[in-house]
Each structure stands twice: as structure tokens, then as C-alpha cells.
Write an enzyme that holds these catalytic residues in place. Structure first.
Site, PDB file in Angstrom:
ATOM      1  N   GLU A  78      -2.904  -4.674  -2.846  1.00 35.59           N
ATOM      2  CA  GLU A  78      -4.376  -5.493  -3.844  1.00 35.59           C
ATOM      3  C   GLU A  78      -3.982  -4.650  -5.333  1.00 35.59           C
ATOM      4  OE1 GLU A  78      -6.006  -6.474  -0.660  1.00 35.59           O
ATOM      5  OE2 GLU A  78      -4.964  -4.938  -1.045  1.00 35.59           O
ATOM      6  N   CYS A  87     -10.172  -3.922  -3.881  1.00 38.42           N
ATOM      7  CA  CYS A  87      -9.808  -4.025  -4.582  1.00 38.42           C
ATOM      8  C   CYS A  87     -10.218  -5.994  -4.650  1.00 38.42           C
ATOM      9  CB  CYS A  87      -8.733  -4.580  -3.546  1.00 38.42           C
ATOM     10  SG  CYS A  87      -7.790  -3.238  -3.415  1.00 38.42           S
ATOM     11  N   GLU A 133       0.223   5.249   1.162  1.00 34.96           N
ATOM     12  CA  GLU A 133      -0.470   6.086   1.219  1.00 34.96           C
ATOM     13  C   GLU A 133      -0.025   7.819   0.523  1.00 34.96           C
ATOM     14  OE1 GLU A 133      -1.820   4.168   5.380  1.00 34.96           O
ATOM     15  OE2 GLU A 133      -0.295   6.170   5.152  1.00 34.96           O
ATOM     16  N   ASN A 176       1.151  -1.081  -0.233  1.00 33.88           N
ATOM     17  CA  ASN A 176      -0.153  -0.022   0.072  1.00 33.88           C
ATOM     18  C   ASN A 176       0.830   1.302   0.355  1.00 33.88           C
ATOM     19  OD1 ASN A 176       0.618  -1.017   2.995  1.00 33.88           O
ATOM     20  ND2 ASN A 176      -0.686   0.991   3.940  1.00 33.88           N
TER      21      ASN A 176
END
Length: 136
Positions: free
Chosen positions: A54, A95, A43, A41
Site C-alpha cells: 500500500e 498503511c 522486504e 511489498n
């Protein structure tokens, strides 16, 4: 659960860019042709402009696979801390739909904590009424 996918997702999780939430997630997928792609991930201070692990893994797959079998997901592993008193972290709704774009309802999604404990679900269980070409 596939050990290689878990290991790659764990490495990706450690590399995640999560300075705002502190919630790091890693994901790894294996295609029908046997290739493995992984992502973390990322941010962004301009929430919600970040992206999920994902999504990152799927983007790597698209960038790296030139054939149709190389763009069909056969298995996924997501690694994150447990949430809400011990529940495994499953893919978000967006996702789930992105995974559906490249897999069927029988896709196995392993949702693991960093210690390697977790649960496995089919995509059909996680997204029972997915948007799909067949439905339109």
C-alpha cells in the site's frame, strides 16, 4: 470489486520482493481523477526497513499526480494470501493511517486472495479513530 485494480494488484504481488518472509502482497489504488497506481511489498534484511504494498502504491501516486484530485484515493485493492486459517489480509495499522492521509472514512478497501475472493471494508471500519487534522 474493480477488476482492473484486482489485476494490477495481482501483477504487483507477483513482483514483490519478499525473500525473508515469502509473504507477497500487491496493492492497487484508483484516484478520484481515475488514475491507477500499484505497488508491491519490498522486504529488507535490516528489518523493519522494508515497506508495504500500500505504501508503494501511495508513493507511486504522489510521484505521478500533480493535482489535488490526483492525490485523493477513491478505491483500493490489496491482494495477498489468507492468514491465520483463512482470514483475508487487511492493511497494517501504518498503511491504514497512510491511506487516511489521502482518503476519507468512506474509502472502500477490497482485501482479496489471489483467486479473487475476499472481503471489502471501509477505511472507517478498519481505522475507526484515525489521526486526522480535524481531531487536533
Amino acid at each position: 470489486m474493480n477488476e482492473l485494480l484486482f489485476d494490477r494488484a495481482l501483477v504487483a504481488r507477483e513482483r514483490a520482493h519478499a525473500p525473508y518472509s515469502g509473504f507477497k502482497v500487491g496493492a492497487a489504488l484508483r484516484t478520484e481523477s481515475g488514475e491507477v497506481y500499484f505497488g508491491a511489498n519490498v522486504e529488507n534484511v535490516a528489518f523493519p526497513n522494508g515497506w508495504c504494498a500500500e505504501t508503494s502504491a501511495i508513493a507511486q501516486m504522489i510521484a505521478g499526480a500533480s493535482s489535488a484530485p490526483g492525490r485523493r484515493i477513491a478505491m483500493v485493492c490489496v491482494v495477498a494470501d489468507r492468514v491465520d486459517g483463512g482470514i483475508v489480509c487487511t492493511p497494517c495499522g501504518g498503511c491504514r493511517q497512510r491511506l487516511k492521509e489521502f482518503a476519507g472514512p468512506d474509502l472502500v478497501v477490497h482485501c482479496m486472495d489471489p483467486e479473487g475472493k475476499g472481503e471489502s471494508f471501509t477505511l472507517g471500519e478498519l481505522l475507526p479513530a484515525a489521526f486526522a487534522v480535524e481531531r487536533f
